[in-house]
Design a protein around this motif. Structure first.
Motif: not given
Length: 105
Positions: A21-32
């Motif tokens: 229920x506490x899920x959020x939506x977004x865009x992700x990109x890798x980082x170190x």
């Protein structure tokens, strides 16, 4: 005949992934490692963070290739990202309210 009916039934076996229920939506990109970018902001992964790819298999952060993945994610009590699901095209089209295990569903 059996083979043909088994092959045509496979799409019906596709299961929806349950998201908390506490899920959020977004865009992700890798980082170190141990960080990732979510919505262009550098965020820390929690020590036990897990990332699931489109096939619902665990993906190691160092093996991520590409950028701007549409994801669902959760945060732990410290605000670190602890779970990330890279969404399929069909999952990304659905509203997050429809995907979560919440009473408003």
């Amino acid at each position: 005949m059996f083979f043909l009916s088994a092959v045509t039934a496979l799409p019906a076996l596709a299961l929806e992934r349950p998201f908390p229920a506490n899920t959020k939506r977004g865009t992700m990109s890798p980082a170190p490692y141990p960080q990732i970018f979510i919505e262009g902001k550098l965020r820390a992964l929690s020590p036990g963070a897990r990332i699931w790819n489109e096939d619902n298999l665990i993906q190691m952060p160092a093996s991520l290739r590409g950028s701007d993945f549409v994801v669902n994610y959760t945060e732990d009590a410290q605000g670190d990202v602890d779970r990330v699901w890279i969404l399929t095209v069909d999952e990304a089209r659905q509203s997050i309210a429809r995907q979560t295990n919440s009473p408003s569903r």
